[in-house]
Enzyme design. Structure first.
Site, PDB file in Angstrom:
ATOM      1  CG  ASN A 250      -1.932   1.086   1.226  1.00  0.00           C
ATOM      2  OD1 ASN A 250      -1.628   2.217   0.868  1.00  0.00           O
ATOM      3  ND2 ASN A 250      -3.149   0.781   1.621  1.00  0.00           N
TER       4      ASN A 250
ATOM      5  CG  HIS B 104       0.468   6.134   5.023  1.00  0.00           C
ATOM      6  ND1 HIS B 104      -0.377   7.148   5.431  1.00  0.00           N
ATOM      7  CD2 HIS B 104      -0.145   4.978   5.345  1.00  0.00           C
ATOM      8  CE1 HIS B 104      -1.441   6.603   6.005  1.00  0.00           C
ATOM      9  NE2 HIS B 104      -1.328   5.304   5.951  1.00  0.00           N
TER      10      HIS B 104
ATOM     11  CG  HIS C 139      -8.313   4.141   0.918  1.00  0.00           C
ATOM     12  ND1 HIS C 139      -8.523   4.005   2.276  1.00  0.00           N
ATOM     13  CD2 HIS C 139      -9.496   4.561   0.401  1.00  0.00           C
ATOM     14  CE1 HIS C 139      -9.770   4.330   2.563  1.00  0.00           C
ATOM     15  NE2 HIS C 139     -10.376   4.684   1.446  1.00  0.00           N
TER      16      HIS C 139
ATOM     17  NE  ARG D 160      -8.258   7.378   4.252  1.00  0.00           N
ATOM     18  CZ  ARG D 160      -9.024   6.925   5.239  1.00  0.00           C
ATOM     19  NH1 ARG D 160     -10.209   7.489   5.469  1.00  0.00           N
ATOM     20  NH2 ARG D 160      -8.625   5.947   6.013  1.00  0.00           N
TER      21      ARG D 160
ATOM     22  NE  ARG E 138      -8.000  11.233   5.406  1.00  0.00           N
ATOM     23  CZ  ARG E 138      -8.577  10.783   6.513  1.00  0.00           C
ATOM     24  NH1 ARG E 138      -7.873  10.078   7.387  1.00  0.00           N
ATOM     25  NH2 ARG E 138      -9.837  11.038   6.767  1.00  0.00           N
TER      26      ARG E 138
ATOM     27  CD  GLU F 292      -7.273  -0.515   0.934  1.00  0.00           C
ATOM     28  OE1 GLU F 292      -7.229   0.584   1.542  1.00  0.00           O
ATOM     29  OE2 GLU F 292      -6.816  -1.561   1.412  1.00  0.00           O
TER      30      GLU F 292
ATOM     31  CB  THR G 245      -9.355   1.625   7.231  1.00  0.00           C
ATOM     32  OG1 THR G 245      -9.169   2.344   6.015  1.00  0.00           O
ATOM     33  CG2 THR G 245     -10.683   0.906   7.184  1.00  0.00           C
TER      34      THR G 245
ATOM     35  CD  GLU H  90      -7.054  -6.323   2.958  1.00  0.00           C
ATOM     36  OE1 GLU H  90      -6.193  -5.708   3.635  1.00  0.00           O
ATOM     37  OE2 GLU H  90      -7.323  -6.032   1.776  1.00  0.00           O
TER      38      GLU H  90
ATOM     39  CG  HIS I  32      -5.426  -2.101   9.679  1.00  0.00           C
ATOM     40  ND1 HIS I  32      -5.742  -1.005   8.915  1.00  0.00           N
ATOM     41  CD2 HIS I  32      -5.266  -1.635  10.932  1.00  0.00           C
ATOM     42  CE1 HIS I  32      -5.797   0.073   9.675  1.00  0.00           C
ATOM     43  NE2 HIS I  32      -5.502  -0.279  10.915  1.00  0.00           N
TER      44      HIS I  32
END
Length: 250
Positions: A12, A15, A48, A50, A54, A75, A106, A156, A199
């Site tokens: 992922n 970030h 992801h 959003r 963000r 995502e 999340t 998931e 996660h």
């Protein structure tokens, strides 16, 4: 030919975009991170998008669709806007996640059991255009059964409770949470669902989960991006890949 039983690693890159957006501008570039992840052994890239944008942006998704040679796991929340974006790009996989504006990340799994009818209608067009639909849920039998009923091909399982307990030194609770992940992986596999987990996974917590034979993919992001600050992204991913492969080989 790809090994169908190999445990896949989805990286992922959200970030990387978080750091970029903190200052504005174009660096660090999430697309560059995606290229490095591919070279380091990632089997897929997760991003992801959003509602408040963000971290990952619309342009990032467009760029990823153009450059990736591994599958994109897109995502998204179950909203009309996100559905339209997914239908336009047709990524390999779409993972439906809960989303709250005030959360940092999340926080939990999607409540499928209470929204079966809406979610069944929501995911049908995504399946029709060839996206593999995944539902991000807690390791609970009722949620797994609901995901199966609405036509999801993949679930998931949220591993946050296990990882949090482990890193807070609550090892007895961590074992309980790990047991739930193990049992629900077996249960979901028995229904014919493909099982992924994600996660909060780290070098310290990944091995027991990676050893579950029913789990086909782990999605890991924040920890790897954090480790990349100290090790570099390619070595950070390579070490996670090594730990996963060792766990699966036992």
């Amino acid at each position: 030919m790809a090994d169908k039983n190999k445990l896949r690693l989805g990286v992922n890159i959200d970030h990387v975009a978080t750091v970029r957006n903190a200052r504005g501008g174009n660096t660090p570039d999430p697309l560059r991170a995606a290229r490095i992840a591919q070279e380091a052994g990632a089997d897929g890239i997760t991003a992801h998008l959003r509602e408040d944008r963000r971290h990952i942006s619309d342009a990032d998704i467009e760029g990823l669709m153009e450059i990736l040679t591994v599958p994109l796991n897109f995502e998204m929340a179950a909203t009309e806007e996100m559905q339209a974006i997914a239908l336009r790009h047709k990524p390999h996989a779409v993972c439906i996640v809960p989303e709250k504006r005030e959360e940092r990340t999340t926080e939990g799994g999607l409540e499928v059991a209470r929204e079966e009818n809406r979610l069944a209608h929501f995911i049908a067009p995504l399946r029709d255009v060839g996206c593999r639909v995944s539902i991000f849920i807690a390791a609970e039998q009722r949620q797994i059964e609901a995901a199966h009923r609405i036509g999801a091909q993949v679930i998931e399982l949220h591993s946050g409770a296990y990882c949090d307990a482990y890193h807070e030194g609550r090892f007895e609770q961590a074992e309980l949470e790990l047991g739930k992940l193990r049992d629900m992986s077996v249960f979901a596999h028995g229904l014919g669902l493909e099982v992924h987990v994600g996660h909060g996974l780290t070098y310290d917590t990944v091995t027991p989960v990676a050893a579950f034979p029913e789990v086909m993919e782990l999605n890991i992001g924040h920890f790897l991006i954090g480790e990349a600050i100290f090790l570099g992204l390619e070595p950070a991913i390579a070490e996670m890949r090594r730990l996963m492969d060792e766990a699966r080989a036992v």
